[in-house]
Design a protein around this motif. Structure first.
Motif, PDB file in Angstrom:
ATOM      1  N   ASP A 426      38.673  29.562   0.673  1.00  0.00           N
ATOM      2  CA  ASP A 426      38.415  30.966   1.008  1.00  0.00           C
ATOM      3  C   ASP A 426      37.904  31.110   2.430  1.00  0.00           C
ATOM      4  N   THR A 427      36.910  30.283   2.796  1.00  0.00           N
ATOM      5  CA  THR A 427      36.380  30.361   4.161  1.00  0.00           C
ATOM      6  C   THR A 427      36.476  28.979   4.814  1.00  0.00           C
ATOM      7  N   TRP A 428      36.604  28.983   6.132  1.00  0.00           N
ATOM      8  CA  TRP A 428      36.845  27.726   6.868  1.00  0.00           C
ATOM      9  C   TRP A 428      35.887  27.581   8.036  1.00  0.00           C
ATOM     10  N   GLU A 429      35.499  26.344   8.314  1.00  0.00           N
ATOM     11  CA  GLU A 429      34.672  26.067   9.487  1.00  0.00           C
ATOM     12  C   GLU A 429      35.332  24.960  10.295  1.00  0.00           C
ATOM     13  N   GLY A 430      35.122  24.992  11.615  1.00  0.00           N
ATOM     14  CA  GLY A 430      35.747  24.004  12.507  1.00  0.00           C
ATOM     15  C   GLY A 430      35.024  22.671  12.460  1.00  0.00           C
ATOM     16  N   ALA A 431      35.777  21.573  12.467  1.00  0.00           N
ATOM     17  CA  ALA A 431      35.191  20.232  12.537  1.00  0.00           C
ATOM     18  C   ALA A 431      35.085  19.793  13.995  1.00  0.00           C
ATOM     19  N   THR A 432      34.253  18.771  14.244  1.00  0.00           N
ATOM     20  CA  THR A 432      34.173  18.173  15.581  1.00  0.00           C
ATOM     21  C   THR A 432      35.329  17.189  15.728  1.00  0.00           C
ATOM     22  N   LEU A 433      36.008  17.225  16.894  1.00  0.00           N
ATOM     23  CA  LEU A 433      37.159  16.343  17.107  1.00  0.00           C
ATOM     24  C   LEU A 433      36.875  15.307  18.180  1.00  0.00           C
ATOM     25  N   SER A 434      37.554  14.154  18.079  1.00  0.00           N
ATOM     26  CA  SER A 434      37.533  13.212  19.194  1.00  0.00           C
ATOM     27  C   SER A 434      38.199  13.898  20.378  1.00  0.00           C
ATOM     28  N   GLU A 435      37.834  13.463  21.593  1.00  0.00           N
ATOM     29  CA  GLU A 435      38.392  14.100  22.786  1.00  0.00           C
ATOM     30  C   GLU A 435      39.905  13.958  22.814  1.00  0.00           C
ATOM     31  N   GLU A 436      40.553  14.937  23.413  1.00  0.00           N
ATOM     32  CA  GLU A 436      42.005  14.932  23.489  1.00  0.00           C
ATOM     33  C   GLU A 436      42.474  13.795  24.395  1.00  0.00           C
ATOM     34  N   LEU A 437      43.495  13.049  23.967  1.00  0.00           N
ATOM     35  CA  LEU A 437      44.090  12.019  24.824  1.00  0.00           C
ATOM     36  C   LEU A 437      45.248  12.637  25.595  1.00  0.00           C
ATOM     37  N   PRO A 438      45.687  11.984  26.701  1.00  0.00           N
ATOM     38  CA  PRO A 438      46.748  12.593  27.507  1.00  0.00           C
ATOM     39  C   PRO A 438      48.087  12.759  26.770  1.00  0.00           C
ATOM     40  N   ASP A 439      48.355  11.954  25.732  1.00  0.00           N
ATOM     41  CA  ASP A 439      49.592  12.141  24.974  1.00  0.00           C
ATOM     42  C   ASP A 439      49.262  12.852  23.662  1.00  0.00           C
ATOM     43  N   PRO A 440      49.823  14.045  23.419  1.00  0.00           N
ATOM     44  CA  PRO A 440      49.471  14.779  22.200  1.00  0.00           C
ATOM     45  C   PRO A 440      50.019  14.136  20.927  1.00  0.00           C
ATOM     46  N   ASP A 441      51.091  13.317  21.062  1.00  0.00           N
ATOM     47  CA  ASP A 441      51.781  12.752  19.889  1.00  0.00           C
ATOM     48  C   ASP A 441      50.959  11.600  19.305  1.00  0.00           C
ATOM     49  N   THR A 442      49.732  11.912  18.953  1.00  0.00           N
ATOM     50  CA  THR A 442      48.786  10.873  18.578  1.00  0.00           C
ATOM     51  C   THR A 442      47.724  11.445  17.644  1.00  0.00           C
ATOM     52  N   THR A 443      47.000  10.567  16.948  1.00  0.00           N
ATOM     53  CA  THR A 443      45.994  11.053  16.007  1.00  0.00           C
ATOM     54  C   THR A 443      44.721  11.500  16.728  1.00  0.00           C
TER      55      THR A 443
END
Ligand SMILES: Nc1nc2c(c(=O)[nH]1)N[C@H]1C(S)=C(S)[C@@H](COP(=O)(O)O)O[C@H]1N2
Ligand SMILES: [Mo]
Length: 497
Positions: A426-443
């Protein structure tokens, strides 16, 4: 009188450049060449992010550019040291100015040169030449009185220095032939350094939590899918890649020829089409290789598709448009590609399921029409983009808190955010993410920590979902991997205590 500052600058540049040229004449581009050593130090100590950006920007030219840059910086350091050493020496013993000044200049060149190379004898040539030239320039005002004689002396000295540098450079170029081996080692090291930079960047970007899957999987921990119980073993000297079919010229390329193409390092995740929502067939590595587009140019493809076949007869047909930006990888996490992951070379196709990344690649046939692939013959589909997926790795309970950890993947669209619901969606909250790497095609790793006392009830109907880089929410509906990939949010039921 020629301004003393101008003489200082001329002496600094002449002695610095000559000291570097001397090292080049003796060691060419070998390991003990001052610039090679200095360059390696720079690679080690510059921030990983910065070096990664430079390598990403300049590709294969990065090594050459960094050598020129290092050579320039090093000339100024050594020349500056020589001039300072002379001036100090001269002050210490005014009676023997020229002698003590020269010794001071040499000693001052020795210190940084020794620190850079790590050995004394390989730097002695540079020390002597750098010291003598600096001393020579700084000594000119004391031996000349008239403007014209001084000017003539300076011009002669500069001419001598230029002649010396031209000769040293020529000798270095000849010697370079002899140090080809050392140079290719250096090239290999630079390649490894390129991959290491990406590994350390990922290290910096990663989150830390108990049981959280690492951002880059270790080679032994990276999942494998093989249609056979054991992988084919191939020796690189007997291996070649043939490009046939609708091409201008049918071509056969050796391993060495492939490696001559421009090197690329990249992050890429691989996920198997049979990976379930809670499965473990999703891993990310740093890959080293060449662009398939560069390789195909040797043959000049004239069809729409390529049929890629591995040494185990596993095959896939892939549109040529997808192959231009694909990578032919021969390295993984800074090491040679392991046998189980496709040695000597494997495909990596951006944004596609793992099955298209043909391992132990031996043949590329250019064709006009799609011919499916190994798994298509067994009822699977899923030739398009990979589905978004959110994995829950481990749930920790530090000091009464609940910490949920996991990783997420959404193909080349990238993971923009991961959201967690504690109330059945019903309701959603944002999680903390690892920093973005230069290639998006990645976990990307994610983490969500909360205090169960802040919420009602003693049971949580928890879901996790990914929003990809195009703003699309991962669909809620659950489906099995067969035939075109699992869908649905990750789900756990948690007790508050
Ligand atoms: N030649 C060959 N390539 C192959 C396979 C195979 O069995 N043979 N398996 C494919 C499948 S189904 C997947 S998911 C990936 C797995 O790559 P990995 O084993 O390096 O993780 O390789 C693909 N490439
Ligand atoms: Mo797969």
């Amino acid at each position: 009188m020629i301004a003393r500052q101008r003489l200082l600058i001329a002496g600094l540049i002449a002695s610095g450049v000559s000291a570097v040229a001397t090292s080049f004449a003796i060691y060419a581009t070998g390991q003990q060449f001052l610039v090679s050593s200095f360059n390696q130090l720079l690679l080690e100590y510059l921030p990983g992010q910065f070096v990664a950006a430079v390598i990403q920007q300049f590709g294969d030219q990065a090594l050459g550019l960094s050598l020129v840059f290092s050579g320039g910086v090093l000339s100024i350091i050594l020349g500056g040291a020589a001039v300072a050493g002379y001036l100090i020496g001269q002050r210490v013993a005014p009676a023997y100015q020229w002698l003590v000044g020269t010794v001071g200049a040499m000693a001052a060149v020795f210190v940084p040169a020794f620190l850079i190379v790590g050995e004394a004898s390989p730097v002695l040539g540079s020390v002597v030449i750098g010291g003598v030239i600096a001393a020579g320039f700084l000594h000119i005002p004391e031996t000349n009185t008239g403007f014209s004689t001084e000017r003539r002396t300076v011009v002669t000295a500069l001419g001598g220095v230029v002649a010396f540098n031209v000769a040293a450079h020529a000798i270095g170029l000849v010697r370079r032939e002899q140090t080809q081996r050392a140079e290719s080692q250096l090239q290999e090291q630079a390649e490894r350094a390129g991959a290491e930079v990406l590994l350390s960047t990922a290290d910096d970007a990663a989150l830390e939590a108990d049981g959280l899957k690492p951002l880059i999987s270790e080679i032994g921990a990276f999942y494998t899918v093989d249609i056979n119980p054991s992988p084919p073993t191939i020796a690189t000297d007997s291996w070649s890649l043939s490009i046939t079919g609708l091409v201008e010229t049918e071509t056969e390329l050796t391993y060495d020829e492939i490696r001559e193409e421009e090197t690329v390092h990249e992050y890429k995740a691989i996920r198997c089409l049979s990976d379930d929502i809670d499965g473990e067939q999703l891993d990310t590595a740093v890959w080293t290789g060449v662009k398939l587009g560069d390789v195909l140019e040797h043959a000049g493809p004239e069809g729409e598709y390529a049929l890629l076949t591995g040494a185990d007869e596993y095959f896939y047909s892939i549109p040529l448009s997808d192959l231009e930006e694909s990578t032919l990888a021969y390295g993984m996490n800074g090491r040679e590609l392991p046998v189980e992951h496709g040695y000597p070379v494997r495909m990596l196709v951006p944004d596609r399921w793992g099955k298209l990344h043909v391992k132990w690649l031996t043949d590329i046939e250019i064709i006009d029409d799609e011919e499916g692939g190994y798994w298509e013959e067994r009822g699977w589909s899923g030739m398009g983009s990979v589905n978004a997926v959110t994995k829950i790795d481990q749930i920790n309970r530090p000091d009464g808190q609940i910490q949920v950890t996991g990783h997420a993947y959404a193909g080349a669209r990238g993971v923009d955010s991961v959201e967690v619901s504690l109330d059945g969606g019903d309701t959603w909250e944002g999680a903390t993410l690892s920093e973005e790497l230069p290639d998006p095609d990645t976990t990307r790793q994610w983490m969500f920590e909360f205090d169960p006392n802040d919420y009602d009830g003693d049971e949580f109907d928890m879901y996790a979902r990914t929003i990809d880089g195009e703003g699309t929410e991962q669909p809620a509906e659950r489906s099995d991997p067969f035939p075109d990939g699992a869908t649905g949010w990750a789900h756990r039921t948690l007790n508050a205590n």
